[in-house]
Motif scaffolding. Structure first.
Motif, short mmCIF file in Angstrom:
data_model
loop_
_atom_site.label_atom_id
_atom_site.label_comp_id
_atom_site.label_asym_id
_atom_site.label_seq_id
_atom_site.Cartn_x
_atom_site.Cartn_y
_atom_site.Cartn_z
N PRO A 148 0.80 -1.24 0.00
CA PRO A 148 0.00 0.00 0.00
C PRO A 148 0.82 1.28 0.00
CG PRO A 148 -0.92 -1.59 1.55
CD PRO A 148 0.39 -2.15 1.07
N ASN A 149 2.12 1.17 0.31
CA ASN A 149 2.96 2.37 0.32
C ASN A 149 3.42 2.78 -1.08
OD1 ASN A 149 2.90 2.65 3.13
ND2 ASN A 149 4.59 1.19 3.38
N CYS A 150 3.37 1.84 -2.02
CA CYS A 150 3.91 2.14 -3.35
C CYS A 150 2.96 1.80 -4.49
CB CYS A 150 5.23 1.40 -3.57
SG CYS A 150 5.07 -0.41 -3.61
N SER A 151 1.82 1.19 -4.21
CA SER A 151 0.94 0.77 -5.31
C SER A 151 -0.51 0.70 -4.87
CB SER A 151 1.38 -0.60 -5.85
OG SER A 151 1.27 -1.58 -4.84
N VAL A 152 -1.39 0.68 -5.84
CA VAL A 152 -2.83 0.52 -5.63
C VAL A 152 -3.31 -0.56 -6.58
CG1 VAL A 152 -5.09 1.63 -5.67
CG2 VAL A 152 -3.07 2.95 -5.00
N GLU A 153 -4.10 -1.51 -6.06
CA GLU A 153 -4.56 -2.64 -6.88
C GLU A 153 -6.03 -2.46 -7.26
OE1 GLU A 153 -3.66 -6.53 -5.51
OE2 GLU A 153 -1.68 -5.98 -4.75
N TYR A 154 -6.37 -2.98 -8.43
CA TYR A 154 -7.73 -2.93 -8.95
C TYR A 154 -8.11 -4.28 -9.55
CZ TYR A 154 -6.49 2.05 -8.95
OH TYR A 154 -6.03 3.28 -8.60
N LYS A 155 -9.40 -4.47 -9.70
CA LYS A 155 -9.88 -5.64 -10.43
C LYS A 155 -10.84 -5.20 -11.52
CE LYS A 155 -13.76 -6.62 -7.29
NZ LYS A 155 -14.40 -7.65 -6.42
N LEU A 156 -10.80 -5.90 -12.62
CA LEU A 156 -11.69 -5.65 -13.75
C LEU A 156 -12.34 -6.97 -14.11
CD1 LEU A 156 -12.72 -3.65 -15.92
CD2 LEU A 156 -10.79 -4.33 -17.34
N GLU A 157 -13.57 -7.16 -13.65
CA GLU A 157 -14.29 -8.42 -13.87
C GLU A 157 -15.66 -8.10 -14.45
OE1 GLU A 157 -14.41 -10.54 -10.21
OE2 GLU A 157 -12.23 -10.80 -10.08
N VAL A 158 -15.83 -8.35 -15.74
CA VAL A 158 -17.08 -8.05 -16.43
C VAL A 158 -17.45 -9.23 -17.33
CG1 VAL A 158 -18.30 -6.46 -17.95
CG2 VAL A 158 -16.51 -5.59 -16.43
N ASN A 177 -9.20 -3.68 -1.71
CA ASN A 177 -8.70 -3.38 -0.36
C ASN A 177 -8.31 -1.91 -0.22
OD1 ASN A 177 -9.00 -6.10 0.33
ND2 ASN A 177 -6.93 -6.60 -0.39
N HIS A 178 -9.18 -1.05 -0.70
CA HIS A 178 -8.89 0.38 -0.61
C HIS A 178 -9.02 0.85 0.83
CE1 HIS A 178 -8.14 4.23 -2.44
NE2 HIS A 178 -8.31 3.74 -3.65
N ASP A 179 -8.09 1.70 1.27
CA ASP A 179 -8.10 2.25 2.62
C ASP A 179 -9.25 3.25 2.75
OD1 ASP A 179 -7.64 3.20 5.12
OD2 ASP A 179 -5.61 3.92 4.75
N THR A 180 -10.28 2.87 3.49
CA THR A 180 -11.46 3.72 3.62
C THR A 180 -11.20 4.97 4.46
OG1 THR A 180 -12.20 2.37 5.50
CG2 THR A 180 -13.05 1.80 3.30
N SER A 181 -10.07 4.99 5.19
CA SER A 181 -9.75 6.17 5.98
C SER A 181 -9.23 7.32 5.13
CB SER A 181 -8.71 5.82 7.06
OG SER A 181 -7.48 5.44 6.46
N ARG A 187 -8.37 9.56 -3.00
CA ARG A 187 -8.31 8.16 -3.41
C ARG A 187 -7.86 8.04 -4.87
NH1 ARG A 187 -13.75 5.59 -0.51
NH2 ARG A 187 -13.15 6.21 1.62
N VAL A 188 -7.01 7.08 -5.11
CA VAL A 188 -6.49 6.85 -6.46
C VAL A 188 -7.49 6.01 -7.23
CG1 VAL A 188 -4.54 6.02 -7.83
CG2 VAL A 188 -4.15 6.97 -5.54
N VAL A 189 -8.41 6.67 -7.88
CA VAL A 189 -9.46 6.01 -8.66
C VAL A 189 -9.50 6.61 -10.05
CG1 VAL A 189 -10.86 5.46 -6.62
CG2 VAL A 189 -11.19 7.65 -7.80
N PRO A 190 -10.04 5.86 -11.02
CA PRO A 190 -10.14 6.43 -12.38
C PRO A 190 -11.05 7.66 -12.39
CG PRO A 190 -10.43 4.04 -12.42
CD PRO A 190 -10.44 4.44 -10.98
N VAL A 191 -10.70 8.63 -13.19
CA VAL A 191 -11.50 9.84 -13.35
C VAL A 191 -11.92 9.99 -14.81
CG1 VAL A 191 -10.53 11.10 -11.40
CG2 VAL A 191 -9.35 11.18 -13.58
N PRO A 192 -13.08 10.65 -15.05
CA PRO A 192 -13.95 11.30 -14.08
C PRO A 192 -14.74 10.30 -13.24
CG PRO A 192 -14.94 11.40 -16.24
CD PRO A 192 -13.57 10.82 -16.44
N ARG A 193 -15.18 10.75 -12.05
CA ARG A 193 -15.92 9.89 -11.16
C ARG A 193 -17.37 9.74 -11.63
NH1 ARG A 193 -12.69 12.93 -7.54
NH2 ARG A 193 -11.29 11.66 -6.25
#
Length: 425
Positions: A148-158, A177-181, A187-193
């Motif tokens: 979590p200090n150097c990367s963010v993981e995602y899943k793509l399941e469709v 496993n995104h840190d909800t705090s 948060r590192v999420v795709p944009v636009p939201r």
């Protein structure tokens, strides 16, 4: 940048053999002013020069914000030289960090697109990177395979269980496993939201970035990992879609030669300009005032094509109209790719440039100390030296100069939210 700029504003710096700091052939003067004064009257007819002679007062770069939205910023950088303007442009493109998908692990892919094709498209998706400084570079992290200090993981399941084609968009990329705090804005999420006023299907159709299309029964199942990087390493990390500047135009009209032209000839000059900078008022040729915005804005539309000058020359009125480049004033246009707000990119670029000056200052001072001590360097804390202000290296881009000026100009915009659906270019 347009035109063929020449190096100007060379600065003289010498090493003082009796001191451990850089001595300058210039003195410092801080005004912090953000006002812009354009040349008028006889002053406007003088040659434009940005050279700083020995013994003159050193200039401090200043900034004036002309347009600002979360995605777009247009500003004037002035009282500096083209070397610094180009350095800032290159740093904003190549060295401002962002988070981008770096690794894709494919479990299932029955779509028409190859695995590598989809991985490439995923790597180009902009991710919200306003909190990129909370992450370390993957090659500098103490972990072995990402944390979590150097990367963010995602899943793509469709999987398409309908009887129609289904579009896979960036809304389908879900953090693992995104840190909800962490605040939503960081948060590192795709944009636009997501647009909460629309359904997922409507939002995906109107604002979703399409990754692939699935026919009935087809499926995509992947995991992705985003890491921190800069554009110098790979173009997908570049935070801007546009980073350009042009020199502020100075348009000169000779009234004496205008008086010798017929109205038809003046109309020819007006029509020759592709940017419609000029207009005819009676028997005079003036800079256009469109919708009462003032001739100042139209003057800045000049692109230095010299069409007006060439047409005047053909009429035998050489020098009637001249467009010159002000070599000390630069109009920047910065458009974000969506990963960071435009004002944040400019702030980061200036900060990185300051760090580079500090590094140079430390290296030069180290060599000076070594020279003064006969090649021996003892009892010198180089980390403390590197932390000293870099103002002795550059007066134009100093930590208390341009940064403070930009801060004052953009105070009301610093907390502007990231673009939502419908605001993405």
């Amino acid at each position: 940048a347009q035109g063929n700029p020449r190096p100007v504003g060379a600065m003289s710096s010498t090493l003082d053999p009796h001191s451990t700091t850089l001595s300058r052939a210039t003195s410092r003067s801080r005004t912090g002013a953000l006002s812009v004064r354009l040349p008028t009257g006889d002053e406007a007819l003088k040659p434009v020069s940005a050279k700083k002679e020995k013994g003159t007062i050193a200039r401090d770069a200043k900034v004036e914000i002309m347009e600002l939205t979360p995605m777009h910023m247009k500003f004037m950088l002035y009282d500096t030289d083209i070397e610094w303007a180009n350095a800032l442009r290159r740093v904003m493109m190549a060295e401002v960090p962002t988070m981008t998908i770096e690794l894709v692990n494919v479990t299932e892919n029955t779509s028409p697109l190859f695995d590598e094709f989809i991985a490439h498209r995923l790597g180009l998706l902009p991710l919200n990177s306003v909190a990129v400084d909370n992450y370390v570079d993957a090659d500098k992290c103490t972990c072995m395979e990402g944390c979590p200090n150097c990367s963010v993981e995602y899943k793509l399941e469709v999987r398409n269980d309908t009887d129609k084609n289904l579009s896979v968009t960036h809304f389908d990329l879900i953090p693992i496993n995104h840190d909800t705090s962490v605040p939503e804005s960081d948060r590192v999420v795709p944009v636009p939201r997501r647009d909460p006023t629309l359904t997922l299907e409507e939002d995906a159709w109107m604002n979703g970035m399409k990754i692939a299309k699935l026919a009935p029964g087809q499926e995509i199942k992947m995991t992705c990992k985003a890491t921190r990087g800069i554009g110098k390493a790979h173009a997908k990390f570049i935070p801007t879609a546009t980073t350009v500047y042009k020199m502020d135009p100075i348009v000169r009209i000779n009234p004496a030669k205008v008086a010798q032209c017929t109205e038809a000839e003046l109309d020819t000059i007006v029509e020759s300009c592709p940017q419609k900078v000029f207009e005819r008022r009676g028997g005079d040729l003036v800079i256009a005032d469109v919708e009462n915005v003032g001739d100042e804005m139209k003057r800045r539309d000049c692109i230095f094509c010299d069409e007006c000058s060439e047409h005047a020359k053909l009429m035998g009125q050489d020098g009637m109209v001249v467009a010159l480049e002000n070599q000390t004033r630069f109009i920047f246009t910065v458009e974000s790719s969506g990963s960071r707000p435009a004002i944040d990119i400019v702030h980061a670029g200036i900060s990185i440039l300051e760090d580079r000056f500090q590094e140079i200052y430390a290296l030069v001072t180290e060599e000076e100390l070594r020279f003064n001590n006969g090649g021996v360097l003892e009892d010198v804390d180089m980390e403390d030296l590197a932390a000293q202000p870099a103002s002795a290296v550059s007066d134009d881009f100093s930590e208390t100069g341009l940064t403070d000026a930009l801060e004052r100009e953009s105070t009301s915009f610093r907390d502007a939210p990231m673009p939502q659906a419908g605001e993405f270019p």
